[in-house]
Design an enzyme around this catalytic site. Structure first.
Site, PDB file in Angstrom:
ATOM      1  N   GLY A  16       0.838  -1.212   0.000  1.00 24.67           N
ATOM      2  CA  GLY A  16       0.000   0.000   0.000  1.00 24.67           C
ATOM      3  C   GLY A  16       0.867   1.255   0.000  1.00 24.67           C
ATOM      4  O   GLY A  16       0.521   2.271   0.606  1.00 24.67           O
ATOM      5  N   LEU A  17       1.987   1.193  -0.704  1.00 24.50           N
ATOM      6  CA  LEU A  17       3.023   2.218  -0.568  1.00 24.50           C
ATOM      7  C   LEU A  17       2.883   3.401  -1.514  1.00 24.50           C
ATOM      8  O   LEU A  17       3.652   4.350  -1.425  1.00 24.50           O
ATOM      9  CB  LEU A  17       4.410   1.563  -0.796  1.00 24.50           C
ATOM     10  CG  LEU A  17       4.790   0.454   0.194  1.00 24.50           C
ATOM     11  CD1 LEU A  17       6.053  -0.278  -0.272  1.00 24.50           C
ATOM     12  CD2 LEU A  17       5.017   1.038   1.584  1.00 24.50           C
ATOM     13  N   GLU A 152      10.212   9.348 -13.558  1.00 20.70           N
ATOM     14  CA  GLU A 152       9.658   7.993 -13.486  1.00 20.70           C
ATOM     15  C   GLU A 152       9.944   7.182 -14.753  1.00 20.70           C
ATOM     16  O   GLU A 152       9.286   6.189 -15.030  1.00 20.70           O
ATOM     17  CB  GLU A 152       8.150   8.078 -13.216  1.00 20.70           C
ATOM     18  CG  GLU A 152       7.789   8.813 -11.926  1.00 20.70           C
ATOM     19  CD  GLU A 152       7.883   7.942 -10.664  1.00 20.70           C
ATOM     20  OE1 GLU A 152       7.445   6.786 -10.706  1.00 20.70           O
ATOM     21  OE2 GLU A 152       8.403   8.433  -9.637  1.00 20.70           O
ATOM     22  N   ARG A 186       3.952  12.903  -9.944  1.00 16.18           N
ATOM     23  CA  ARG A 186       5.321  12.491  -9.657  1.00 16.18           C
ATOM     24  C   ARG A 186       6.370  13.143 -10.557  1.00 16.18           C
ATOM     25  O   ARG A 186       7.456  13.469 -10.126  1.00 16.18           O
ATOM     26  CB  ARG A 186       5.437  10.969  -9.824  1.00 16.18           C
ATOM     27  CG  ARG A 186       4.523  10.185  -8.925  1.00 16.18           C
ATOM     28  CD  ARG A 186       4.898   8.717  -8.986  1.00 16.18           C
ATOM     29  NE  ARG A 186       3.871   7.870  -8.409  1.00 16.18           N
ATOM     30  CZ  ARG A 186       3.943   6.556  -8.350  1.00 16.18           C
ATOM     31  NH1 ARG A 186       5.005   5.935  -8.840  1.00 16.18           N
ATOM     32  NH2 ARG A 186       2.961   5.840  -7.821  1.00 16.18           N
ATOM     33  N   HIS A 220       0.901   7.504 -13.502  1.00 19.20           N
ATOM     34  CA  HIS A 220       1.860   7.599 -14.612  1.00 19.20           C
ATOM     35  C   HIS A 220       1.060   7.807 -15.893  1.00 19.20           C
ATOM     36  O   HIS A 220      -0.067   7.305 -16.019  1.00 19.20           O
ATOM     37  CB  HIS A 220       2.650   6.286 -14.781  1.00 19.20           C
ATOM     38  CG  HIS A 220       3.676   6.041 -13.725  1.00 19.20           C
ATOM     39  ND1 HIS A 220       3.893   4.797 -13.167  1.00 19.20           N
ATOM     40  CD2 HIS A 220       4.574   6.864 -13.132  1.00 19.20           C
ATOM     41  CE1 HIS A 220       4.873   4.871 -12.277  1.00 19.20           C
ATOM     42  NE2 HIS A 220       5.297   6.112 -12.235  1.00 19.20           N
ATOM     43  N   ASP A 222       1.460   6.285 -18.601  1.00 20.23           N
ATOM     44  CA  ASP A 222       1.205   5.029 -19.326  1.00 20.23           C
ATOM     45  C   ASP A 222      -0.015   4.275 -18.801  1.00 20.23           C
ATOM     46  O   ASP A 222      -0.337   3.190 -19.277  1.00 20.23           O
ATOM     47  CB  ASP A 222       2.457   4.131 -19.394  1.00 20.23           C
ATOM     48  CG  ASP A 222       2.879   3.558 -18.052  1.00 20.23           C
ATOM     49  OD1 ASP A 222       2.186   3.806 -17.037  1.00 20.23           O
ATOM     50  OD2 ASP A 222       3.903   2.851 -18.016  1.00 20.23           O
ATOM     51  N   CYS A 332       3.770  -1.646 -17.912  1.00 23.37           N
ATOM     52  CA  CYS A 332       4.611  -1.245 -16.765  1.00 23.37           C
ATOM     53  C   CYS A 332       5.769  -2.211 -16.583  1.00 23.37           C
ATOM     54  O   CYS A 332       6.815  -1.846 -16.061  1.00 23.37           O
ATOM     55  CB  CYS A 332       3.807  -1.259 -15.467  1.00 23.37           C
ATOM     56  SG  CYS A 332       2.409  -0.153 -15.432  1.00 23.37           S
TER      57      CYS A 332
HETATM   58  O1  SUG Z   1       5.043   3.139  -8.745  1.00 24.34           O
HETATM   59  N1  SUG Z   1       3.286   0.339  -7.584  1.00 24.34           N
HETATM   60  C1  SUG Z   1       3.992   1.020  -8.648  1.00 24.34           C
HETATM   61  C2  SUG Z   1       3.340   0.690  -9.965  1.00 24.34           C
HETATM   62  C3  SUG Z   1       4.169   1.150 -11.136  1.00 24.34           C
HETATM   63  C4  SUG Z   1       3.493   0.952 -12.435  1.00 24.34           C
HETATM   64  N2  SUG Z   1       4.339   1.330 -13.489  1.00 24.34           N
HETATM   65  C5  SUG Z   1       3.975   2.034 -14.593  1.00 24.34           C
HETATM   66  N3  SUG Z   1       2.794   2.583 -14.646  1.00 24.34           N
HETATM   67  N4  SUG Z   1       4.825   2.197 -15.534  1.00 24.34           N
HETATM   68  C6  SUG Z   1       4.033   2.509  -8.410  1.00 24.34           C
HETATM   69  O2  SUG Z   1       3.055   3.051  -7.889  1.00 24.34           O
HETATM   70  C7  SUG Z   1       2.969  -0.435  -5.318  1.00 24.34           C
HETATM   71  C8  SUG Z   1       3.802  -0.949  -4.198  1.00 24.34           C
HETATM   72  C9  SUG Z   1       2.999  -1.399  -3.014  1.00 24.34           C
HETATM   73  O3  SUG Z   1       1.949  -0.830  -2.729  1.00 24.34           O
HETATM   74  O4  SUG Z   1       3.488  -2.312  -2.341  1.00 24.34           O
HETATM   75  C10 SUG Z   1       3.823   0.267  -6.364  1.00 24.34           C
HETATM   76  O5  SUG Z   1       4.891   0.726  -6.088  1.00 24.34           O
END
Ligand code: SUG
Length: 406
Positions: A16-17, A152, A186, A220, A222, A332
């Site tokens: 949930g980071l 990113e 971001r 993001h 994408d 991703c």
């Molecule tokens: O940065 N999820 C990533 C997902 C990244 C997706 N990448 C692209 N869209 N290119 C993020 O938010 C979740 C981690 C967690 O909740 O444990 C996380 O980091």
């Protein structure tokens, strides 16, 4: 063109980071399956390989992040423990981005991922890895690690190529120092401009992400757009001044095939990850590698229209449940490398046999079920270290992170 995909590590979980990433928040604390996550990532690589594409993989970064745990006595703090065990590095579209500069040289710029603490920790390790594993590609270090230069990677950059030329499109969410209500943005304009300069791109097209997209959970670009060659699959609310930007791109590159998917609200886009499909030009035409969440309902109808209009020739669905629960779809998970396979260490280029060997490696080292409590378990930490020391990976030149990067 090589598709470089990440593999999650044995401590993969749902921390949930990521604020603003709805799937990440919704699945915080859920039981994970590192084995299924890695198997699903490998199954997607097989699908892409079978479509005739060149495919490579990046080994997981060492986790738990012992340096972070030691510096913070983090084993006593559940949030730090989740952060240190995160497998978010699997989303390789965020590892960096690559493009040819005006001098024609392809350079890969590593992303600092400075917006979020668990992701910012990836940059030194990925920089070391990419430098070691891509000997034929100049790999540039990330921007200084501060949210003012939040970068990113390829998630916010796409190369558009039309009959008259190529344009590098960088999508930014905010200016440095700008605060916004709603979900966080971001990528900063300053970061994208610096990345373009470092890559030797004198006239990048900087585009502002639509605030409605960010607030609907498109953390993001994408999540609401995918491009490949002269094709763009895009939600109508992906960018600010979208029609003018698209007209400008056509001015610069010549006519493009743009599919603006109407009748599809942002919530559906974020739930289904239709726009996070991989768009591949194969020997047998254009293929969309879409998440199974697009198999029914409005996303399915949208795909049917794309087929009818000849935007794509075929669709293939992939089950990436463990990645999707963290907010990551097919696109991703990959970084496109427009370089010949010889530019890569041969140990990371995969064929069917290598995928089978990696599957067996996953089955040897990855648990099928992991809870948040398990993250404290030192046996799990030892298992995770053993996975990286397995002879299958030991042959690869994996260097330790450069000490100068904080
Ligand atoms: O940065 N999820 C990533 C997902 C990244 C997706 N990448 C692209 N869209 N290119 C993020 O938010 C979740 C981690 C967690 O909740 O444990 C996380 O980091």
């Amino acid at each position: 063109m090589i598709q470089l995909d990440g593999l999650p590590g044995p401590t993969h979980g749902f921390g949930g980071l990521s604020p603003g990433n709805l799937a990440s928040r919704a699945h915080a604390g859920a039981v994970s399956s590192p084995r299924r996550a890695a198997r699903q990532a490998l199954a997607k690589m097989r699908t892409v390989l079978e479509l005739g594409m060149a495919q490579a993989f990046l080994p997981p970064l060492p986790r738990p992040d012992l340096d972070l745990l030691e510096r913070t006595a983090g084993w006593e703090d559940p949030w730090l423990l989740r952060l240190a065990c995160s497998s978010a590095f699997v989303w390789t579209a965020n590892a960096g981005t690559i493009a040819a500069g005006d001098d024609g040289v392809y350079r890969l710029m590593v992303a600092n991922l400075a917006a979020l603490p668990h992701r910012q920790r990836e940059a030194p390790g990925r920089w070391a890895q990419l430098t070691a594993l891509l000997p034929g590609v100049p790999v540039l270090p990330p921007l200084p690690s501060h949210p003012a230069w939040g970068d990113e990677g390829a998630a916010n950059h796409t190369t558009v190529t039309g009959p008259r030329g190529t344009c590098e499109v960088f999508v930014v969410g905010r200016e440095a120092g700008e605060t916004r209500t709603g979900h966080p943005a971001r990528q900063t304009r300053e970061a994208s401009a610096a990345v373009a300069r470092r890559m030797g791109i004198r006239a990048p097209r900087l585009v502002r992400q639509h605030p409605a997209a960010i607030d609907a959970g498109a953390f993001h670009n994408d999540v609401v757009m995918v491009g490949e060659g002269d094709r763009l699959l895009i939600h109508p609310l992906a960018w600010e001044d979208q029609e003018a930007v698209l007209a400008d791109l056509e001015q610069r590159c010549g006519p493009l095939r743009v599919a603006v998917v109407q009748d599809f609200d942002l919530d559906q886009a974020v739930k289904s990850y239709l726009f996070n499909s991989q768009l591949l030009l194969t020997d047998n035409g254009w293929v969309l590698v879409a998440p199974i969440q697009c198999q029914d309902g409005p996303p399915r109808a949208a795909i049917r229209r794309l087929l009818d209009d000849g935007f794509i020739d075929r669709v293939v669905f992939v089950d990436l449940a463990e990645s999707m629960m963290g907010g990551g779809g097919p696109a991703c998970l990959r970084l496109r490398l427009p370089v010949p396979p010889g530019a890569l260490n041969p140990g990371i280029v995969v064929d069917e046999l290598r995928i089978q060997a990696l599957e067996a490696w996953v089955d040897r080292h990855y648990r099928d079920r992991l809870t948040e409590d398990d993250l404290r378990d030192r046996t799990l930490w030892q298992e995770a270290a053993a996975a990286l020391e397995d002879p299958l990976l030991r042959g690869l030149p994996l260097t330790t992170p450069p000490p100068s990067l904080g």
